[in-house]
Design an enzyme around this catalytic site. Structure first.
Site, short mmCIF file in Angstrom:
data_model
loop_
_atom_site.label_atom_id
_atom_site.label_comp_id
_atom_site.label_asym_id
_atom_site.label_seq_id
_atom_site.Cartn_x
_atom_site.Cartn_y
_atom_site.Cartn_z
CE LYS A 10 145.19 62.97 14.09
NZ LYS A 10 146.27 61.95 14.12
CE1 TYR A 50 143.40 57.35 13.23
CE2 TYR A 50 142.46 57.95 15.35
CZ TYR A 50 143.09 58.30 14.17
OH TYR A 50 143.40 59.62 13.91
CG PHE A 58 150.94 53.71 17.04
CD1 PHE A 58 149.69 54.13 16.62
CD2 PHE A 58 151.82 53.19 16.09
CE1 PHE A 58 149.30 54.06 15.29
CE2 PHE A 58 151.44 53.10 14.75
CZ PHE A 58 150.18 53.53 14.36
CB THR A 92 152.24 60.60 9.44
OG1 THR A 92 151.38 60.18 8.39
CG2 THR A 92 151.68 60.16 10.77
CG ASN A 113 149.52 63.69 13.42
OD1 ASN A 113 148.42 63.68 13.97
ND2 ASN A 113 149.84 62.85 12.45
CG HIS A 116 142.63 61.28 10.22
ND1 HIS A 116 143.44 60.20 10.03
CD2 HIS A 116 141.53 61.07 9.46
CE1 HIS A 116 142.85 59.35 9.19
NE2 HIS A 116 141.68 59.86 8.83
CD GLU A 127 139.26 57.67 7.22
OE1 GLU A 127 139.45 58.89 7.05
OE2 GLU A 127 140.19 56.86 7.41
P1 CMP Z 1 146.46 59.62 11.46
O1 CMP Z 1 146.51 60.14 10.08
O2 CMP Z 1 145.37 60.11 12.33
O3 CMP Z 1 146.37 58.03 11.40
C1 CMP Z 1 146.85 57.21 12.45
C2 CMP Z 1 147.62 57.97 13.48
O4 CMP Z 1 148.45 57.20 14.29
C3 CMP Z 1 148.56 58.92 12.78
O5 CMP Z 1 147.84 59.96 12.19
C4 CMP Z 1 149.48 59.31 13.92
O6 CMP Z 1 148.99 60.41 14.66
C5 CMP Z 1 149.45 58.06 14.78
N1 CMP Z 1 150.72 57.39 14.70
C6 CMP Z 1 151.31 56.90 13.63
N2 CMP Z 1 152.50 56.34 13.95
C7 CMP Z 1 152.63 56.51 15.27
C8 CMP Z 1 153.63 56.15 16.20
N3 CMP Z 1 154.74 55.50 15.81
N4 CMP Z 1 153.44 56.50 17.47
C9 CMP Z 1 152.31 57.16 17.85
N5 CMP Z 1 151.33 57.49 17.00
C10 CMP Z 1 151.49 57.17 15.73
#
Ligand code: CMP
Length: 139
Positions: A10, A50, A58, A92, A113, A116, A127
């Site tokens: 990311k 997404y 979010f 996550t 984070n 993914h 995906e």
């Molecule tokens: P990812 O595995 O990319 O899938 C969806 C993403 O949404 C997740 O990782 C997080 O980075 C993001 N995400 C999940 N929960 C939250 C949240 N409460 N606030 C902001 N981002 C979120």
């Protein structure tokens, strides 16, 4: 069984020049990077990827973040690759990620984070196909 899973490094991680360190985690764990490209996602691409999270509060932030800088989209191949990659990434939310995982070591927040990874074999197939043509994947 040998599986393929979709991974994304990311924008928070590409910005900090962590692509190689993250790829080393995958390779050291026995996963092979069988496709990889660095791209700037368009808003439409991020929204489509997404789409399952469309109704979440979010979602707009997530799309804004994922289009804020380069990402590296990649296909990881190996024994049990979907679950193995999830173990390498950690939870996550980095606050909940086990020591030694990518998110524990590198992630900045639940949103930023660092990586993914597909959460099931079925999603992995979809995906991978979202970002790569079959001819771009060289096992
Ligand atoms: P990812 O595995 O990319 O899938 C969806 C993403 O949404 C997740 O990782 C997080 O980075 C993001 N995400 C999940 N929960 C939250 C949240 N409460 N606030 C902001 N981002 C979120």
């Amino acid at each position: 069984a040998t599986e393929r899973t979709l991974s994304i490094i990311k924008p928070d991680a590409t910005r900090r020049n962590l692509t190689g360190k993250i790829n080393a985690r995958f390779e050291d764990a026995g996963l092979r990077i069988v496709a990889q490209k660095r791209v700037l996602l368009t808003q439409a691409e991020a929204e489509g990827f997404y789409a399952v999270h469309r109704e979440r509060s979010f979602f707009p932030e997530l799309v804004a973040f994922m289009t804020s800088g380069p990402v590296v989209v990649q296909v990881l191949e190996g024994e049990n690759a979907v679950l193995k990659n999830r173990d390498i990434m950690g939870a996550t939310n980095p606050a909940n990620a086990a020591p030694g995982t990518i998110r524990a070591d590198f992630a900045e927040s639940i949103e930023a984070n660092s990586v993914h990874g597909s959460d099931s074999l079925e999603n992995a197939t979809n995906e991978v196909a979202y970002f790569f043509a079959q001819t771009e994947i060289v096992g």
